[in-house]
Write an enzyme that holds these catalytic residues in place. Structure first.
Site, PDB file in Angstrom:
ATOM      1  N   SER A 122       0.862  -1.185   0.000  1.00 48.07           N
ATOM      2  CA  SER A 122       0.000   0.000   0.000  1.00 48.07           C
ATOM      3  C   SER A 122       0.894   1.229   0.000  1.00 48.07           C
ATOM      4  O   SER A 122       2.078   1.153   0.387  1.00 48.07           O
ATOM      5  CB  SER A 122      -0.887  -0.006   1.246  1.00 48.07           C
ATOM      6  N   LYS A 159       1.412  -3.007   6.682  1.00 48.01           N
ATOM      7  CA  LYS A 159       1.933  -2.919   5.319  1.00 48.01           C
ATOM      8  C   LYS A 159       3.429  -2.591   5.289  1.00 48.01           C
ATOM      9  O   LYS A 159       4.141  -3.024   4.380  1.00 48.01           O
ATOM     10  CB  LYS A 159       1.126  -1.897   4.514  1.00 48.01           C
ATOM     11  N   TYR A 167      -2.883  -0.404  10.264  1.00 46.31           N
ATOM     12  CA  TYR A 167      -2.766  -0.774   8.856  1.00 46.31           C
ATOM     13  C   TYR A 167      -1.383  -0.410   8.325  1.00 46.31           C
ATOM     14  O   TYR A 167      -0.748  -1.200   7.618  1.00 46.31           O
ATOM     15  CB  TYR A 167      -3.848  -0.074   8.041  1.00 46.31           C
TER      16      TYR A 167
END
Length: 229
Positions: A140, A157, A153
């Site tokens: 991402s 990632k 998150y």
């Protein structure tokens, strides 16, 4: 267009968003898809839609025993995958880190990081034995930069990026591990962060044709790279 000579492609998180769009596009251009997702109803719908010889199974990638069993079944009935796309992922609700529960934080890492490692562990030995293949770990922009209220998150990632780099240094010649950011796509995950602003971004269906060609173009020479669609 990438040569559409049929390949065996594993896609995790295949029951929604870009996973579904990738699976359908791959089938459309002549490849065989082996997919998984957590939603049993989503898997049934995808299997009915795409049919044989494609195989779909409800699997929670965060559970090693489930992934191991799934991979053993796949490898006993089908050729070794040419491409494994670790797409399954979740995001936390928007919140400062101290307001994210331990359970929610753990769930994000369990699926995004442990799930990626589980799928690699299950399929990569057969690919190494054959001597070729590509592992794509979906990253991402938030695996290379940060924003507030998505710390879990981002952590997951950034971990995927590091895991991919280390794995690339372990692979024998002929194989590749590549971290790929899909770019900004109008998915449920993006809408959870951007709300209606996500509508300005390409839909998964609009994104899939170019992204599929890009992913199919990856080869051993891309080992260790961090790329973006």
């Amino acid at each position: 267009m990438v040569d559409a000579t049929g390949r065996i492609v594993v896609v995790t998180g295949a029951t929604r968003g870009i996973g579904t769009a990738l699976a359908k596009r791959l089938v459309e251009i002549g490849h065989t898809v082996v997919g998984c997702g957590r939603s049993s109803s989503g898997i049934e719908e995808l299997a009915a839609d795409l049919g044989d010889p494609h195989q779909f199974e409800a699997v929670d990638v965060s559970r090693w025993s489930a992934v191991e069993s799934w991979a053993k079944t796949v490898l006993s009935h089908m050729p070794v995958p040419d491409l494994v796309i670790n797409n399954a992922g979740v995001i936390n609700r928007d919140a400062p880190l101290w307001e994210v529960s331990a359970e929610e934080f753990g769930r994000v890492l369990d699926i995004n990081v442990d799930g990626t490692a589980n799928v690699i562990r299950a399929f990569l030995p057969a690919m190494i034995e054959r001597g070729r293949g590509v592992i794509v770990n979906m990253s991402s922009g938030w695996g290379r930069s940060t924003s507030p209220e998505v710390a879990p998150y981002c952590a997951s990632k950034w971990a995927v990026e590091g895991l991919t780099q280390a794995l690339s240094q372990e692979l024998p010649a002929g194989l590749a591990a590549v971290a790929v950011s899909p770019g900004v796509v109008d998915t449920d995950m993006l809408r959870s962060c951007w709300a209606d602003s996500a509508k300005a971004c390409p839909s998964p269906e609009e994104w899939a044709p170019g992204a599929t060609d890009f992913l199919l173009s990856l080869a051993a020479r891309h080992n260790g790279q961090s790329l973006s669609v």
